[in-house]
Write a protein that holds these residues in place. Structure first.
Motif, PDB file in Angstrom:
ATOM      1  N   GLY A  10     -11.224  -1.097   4.959  1.00 52.94           N
ATOM      2  CA  GLY A  10     -10.712  -0.200   3.914  1.00 52.94           C
ATOM      3  C   GLY A  10      -9.907  -0.922   2.857  1.00 52.94           C
ATOM      4  N   ARG A  12      -8.575  -2.233  -0.533  1.00 52.20           N
ATOM      5  CA  ARG A  12      -8.561  -1.755  -1.913  1.00 52.20           C
ATOM      6  C   ARG A  12      -7.871  -2.781  -2.795  1.00 52.20           C
ATOM      7  NH1 ARG A  12      -5.168   1.893  -2.644  1.00 52.20           N
ATOM      8  NH2 ARG A  12      -4.229   2.058  -0.586  1.00 52.20           N
ATOM      9  N   ARG A  26     -12.791  -0.532  -3.714  1.00 52.85           N
ATOM     10  CA  ARG A  26     -12.266   0.785  -3.381  1.00 52.85           C
ATOM     11  C   ARG A  26     -12.033   0.994  -1.905  1.00 52.85           C
ATOM     12  NH1 ARG A  26     -13.806   3.907  -8.188  1.00 52.85           N
ATOM     13  NH2 ARG A  26     -14.596   2.284  -9.523  1.00 52.85           N
ATOM     14  N   ASN A  27     -12.927   0.539  -1.104  1.00 58.19           N
ATOM     15  CA  ASN A  27     -12.806   0.833   0.325  1.00 58.19           C
ATOM     16  C   ASN A  27     -13.720  -0.119   1.075  1.00 58.19           C
ATOM     17  OD1 ASN A  27     -12.055   2.130   2.628  1.00 58.19           O
ATOM     18  ND2 ASN A  27     -13.477   3.848   2.365  1.00 58.19           N
ATOM     19  N   ASP A  29     -15.253  -2.535   3.653  1.00 58.52           N
ATOM     20  CA  ASP A  29     -15.306  -2.920   5.068  1.00 58.52           C
ATOM     21  C   ASP A  29     -16.245  -4.104   5.189  1.00 58.52           C
ATOM     22  OD1 ASP A  29     -13.707  -0.820   6.099  1.00 58.52           O
ATOM     23  OD2 ASP A  29     -15.413   0.547   5.935  1.00 58.52           O
ATOM     24  N   GLY A  64      -5.317  -1.243   2.794  1.00 60.23           N
ATOM     25  CA  GLY A  64      -6.296  -1.624   3.806  1.00 60.23           C
ATOM     26  C   GLY A  64      -5.793  -2.823   4.594  1.00 60.23           C
TER      27      GLY A  64
END
Ligand SMILES: Nc1ncnc2c1ncn2[C@@H]1O[C@H](COP(=O)(O)OP(=O)(O)OP(=O)(O)O)[C@@H](O)[C@H]1O
Ligand SMILES: [Mg+2]
Length: 230
Positions: A10, A12, A26-27, A29, A64
């Motif tokens: 996650g 960012r 943004r997110n 992984d 994150g």
């Protein structure tokens, strides 16, 4: 628990504030296994260099979790970050790589000199690495006496001289002709085989990306990790 060398959960990252704020990652992984060779692709401005800067401890995520070598990087001291950058991570910058006031061999020896290695042995190791990227005839030249592609190969030699565990390379073949680009990838592949190097390589060259085990395609909205080959 995963033993991946890089774990992002996650993550960012954006720049600026207010109306000028730009959200880039943004997110995100991502896991990169030890010994893996991961290509990173995507259009200009999508965040490829941003991602590499986070992985290279040159910048910090806004949110994150980011783990490198099994440790949460948010918990590292300033000294540890600097030591990891110097000894465990090799970074090939997209632009302006070499220091203009030093010769190629001094530039390549720099990580070893910073780590406290005696000048003589640091320069000997640098000469070996310079030969490995085919630049032995330019060893005592200054960066402004080198072509763009020669500077780029010099920057790769500097990133590899301290035998890092993780290589982060930002378009390392951007200024190279096809034969030199091919030779550089062969150097990377040999290091993966001989000492289990892990690398994350930004490249617009689909043929070279195809030689990596996997390609991370940044799209701006979401992230797609596709498998090419293997
Ligand atoms: N220091 C900064 N301050 C403000 N915005 C930035 C900064 N660095 C990058 N950006 C913005 O973040 C976005 C992603 O930049 P980044 O350099 O990561 O892109 P990239 O995918 O590497 O692009 P390219 O293929 O052109 O190298 C861009 O829109 C850029 O304008
Ligand atoms: Mg970039």
């Amino acid at each position: 628990m995963s033993d991946a060398l890089v774990i992002a959960r996650g993550v960012r990252k954006g720049y600026g504030s207010g109306e000028r704020r730009v959200e880039v990652l943004r997110n995100l992984d991502l896991e990169v296994a030890r010994g893996e060779m991961l290509a990173v692709a995507g259009p200009s401005g999508v965040g490829k260099s941003t991602l590499l800067h986070l992985l290279g401890l040159l910048d910090r995520p806004d949110g994150g979790e980011l783990l490198l070598f099994g440790s949460d990087v948010a918990a590292l001291s300033v000294e540890e970050r600097a030591r990891w950058r110097n000894r465990r991570i090799g970074f090939v910058f997209q632009f302006h790589a070499l220091l203009p006031e030093f010769t190629l061999e001094e530039n390549v020896a720099m990580p070893l000199l910073i780590a406290g290695q005696p000048r003589r042995s640091a320069l000997a190791a640098a000469a070996e690495q310079i030969a490995a990227v085919g630049l032995e005839h330019r060893r005592t030249h200054f960066p402004d006496e080198l072509s763009g592609g020669e500077q780029q190969r010099g920057s790769v030699a500097r990133a590899l001289v301290a035998a890092p565990e993780l290589l982060l390379a930002d378009e390392p073949t951007g200024n190279l002709d096809a034969a030199n680009a091919e030779a550089l990838f062969e150097t990377f592949e040999e290091l993966h085989l001989s000492r289990g190097l892990t690398s994350v390589i930004v490249t617009h060259n689909e043929a070279l990306a195809g030689r990596c085990g996997r390609t991370l395609r940044l799209t701006g909205a979401d992230v797609e990790v596709g498998c090419s080959r293997t």
